[in-house]
Design an enzyme around this catalytic site. Structure first.
Site, short mmCIF file in Angstrom:
data_model
loop_
_atom_site.label_atom_id
_atom_site.label_comp_id
_atom_site.label_asym_id
_atom_site.label_seq_id
_atom_site.Cartn_x
_atom_site.Cartn_y
_atom_site.Cartn_z
N GLU A 85 0.81 -1.22 0.00
CA GLU A 85 0.00 0.00 0.00
C GLU A 85 0.84 1.27 0.00
OE1 GLU A 85 -2.57 -0.60 3.34
OE2 GLU A 85 -3.97 -1.83 2.21
N GLU A 116 7.68 -21.98 7.21
CA GLU A 116 8.17 -21.08 8.26
C GLU A 116 9.23 -21.71 9.14
OE1 GLU A 116 5.39 -21.25 12.10
OE2 GLU A 116 4.27 -20.66 10.31
#
Length: 275
Positions: A85, A116
């Protein structure tokens, strides 16, 4: 046996609410809301930590450094959202703020098994961007124990980068590996262990604070306006026109013509002010 020990983590503690399946919709919603109300207060306690991290990151970014977010699962997705953004909101290059998630871009929509758990992968993921000493890495992990994040911060420290983190438990390995840790302890989740809830909300709030403050310090805001936002749709063009009218006093037609000709609110305002 798993290398991740969840014992003692406040985010894994039993919910303050029980027998959820027996509650009415209204009771469930009110219970979730009651827990959510505690999150901003937890963030407020961490403001001194956030301030220290932002001050140091801003110094580097003002000299040309970049900001990396690394995380897995919800934490990684939140970092990617915040990074993605920044270009449309502030008109910065797409590679100024970079979000990386364990498992790569496919993990944004679908979990990648065991991604992960590799402590070496985050630095490998960063390598394509040629990270350097002016760059900042912020590890995001609700548990504070994600190997992808722990290993990424370790490698970043070894290579001279500034390191920070956003975690939701105190005294975690991720915080220990960050030069400027941010610990937002939100306590048990409404659904036990569902850290996409309060923990995710806390991480999102802190990410908003970090990136917004950095963009302001980098001169991407005038007054309270996003003067360098990208004009990627009609809504943003209209927002830009309103900003120009408010700042300069020109009418709608002039403001829109100036915006489209000069490409940004900043440039159009400067034009009408004769700068």
């Amino acid at each position: 046996m798993s290398s991740i020990d969840l014992n003692g983590l406040s985010t894994e503690a039993g919910s303050h609410h029980d027998n959820l399946e027996k509650k009415s919709v209204r009771e469930i919603l009110e219970g979730i809301n009651s827990e959510d109300k505690t999150v901003p207060l937890a963030v407020e306690k961490a403001i001194p930590q956030i301030e220290s991290l932002v001050n140091r990151a801003a110094e580097r970014m003002q000299q040309g450094g970049r900001l990396f977010y690394i995380g897995a699962g919800t934490s990684g997705r939140l970092g990617i959202v915040d990074a993605s953004e920044c270009p449309p909101t502030y008109g910065v290059p797409f590679d100024l703020v970079i979000g990386l998630i364990a498992g790569g871009d496919s993990a944004i929509r679908k979990a990648v098994e065991n991604a992960e758990d590799d402590p070496d992968q985050a630095w490998k993921d960063m390598a394509q961007y040629h990270p350097g000493p002016l760059d900042t890495v912020i590890g995001i992990a609700a548990s504070g124990r994600t190997p992808y994040v722990v290993g990424g911060l370790k490698a970043a420290n070894e290579n001279g980068l500034l390191t920070g983190c956003i975690v939701c438990n105190s005294g975690s390995p991720v915080a220990a590996g960050a030069q400027f840790p941010v610990e937002v302890v939100v306590g048990p989740e409404y659904v036990t262990g569902s850290t996409r809830m309060k923990s995710g909300t806390a991480q999102k709030l802190v990410l908003n604070m970090i990136s917004t403050t950095l963009m302001i310090r980098l001169g991407k805001v005038r007054g309270n306006k996003m003067v360098d936002m990208q004009l990627s749709n009609e809504k943003l063009v209209e927002r830009g026109v309103r900003m120009i009218m408010a700042e300069t006093g020109v009418d709608y037609a002039q403001a829109k013509a100036g915006l489209l000709e000069h490409g940004s609110v900043r440039n159009a305002v400067d034009f009408y002010r004769g700068k």
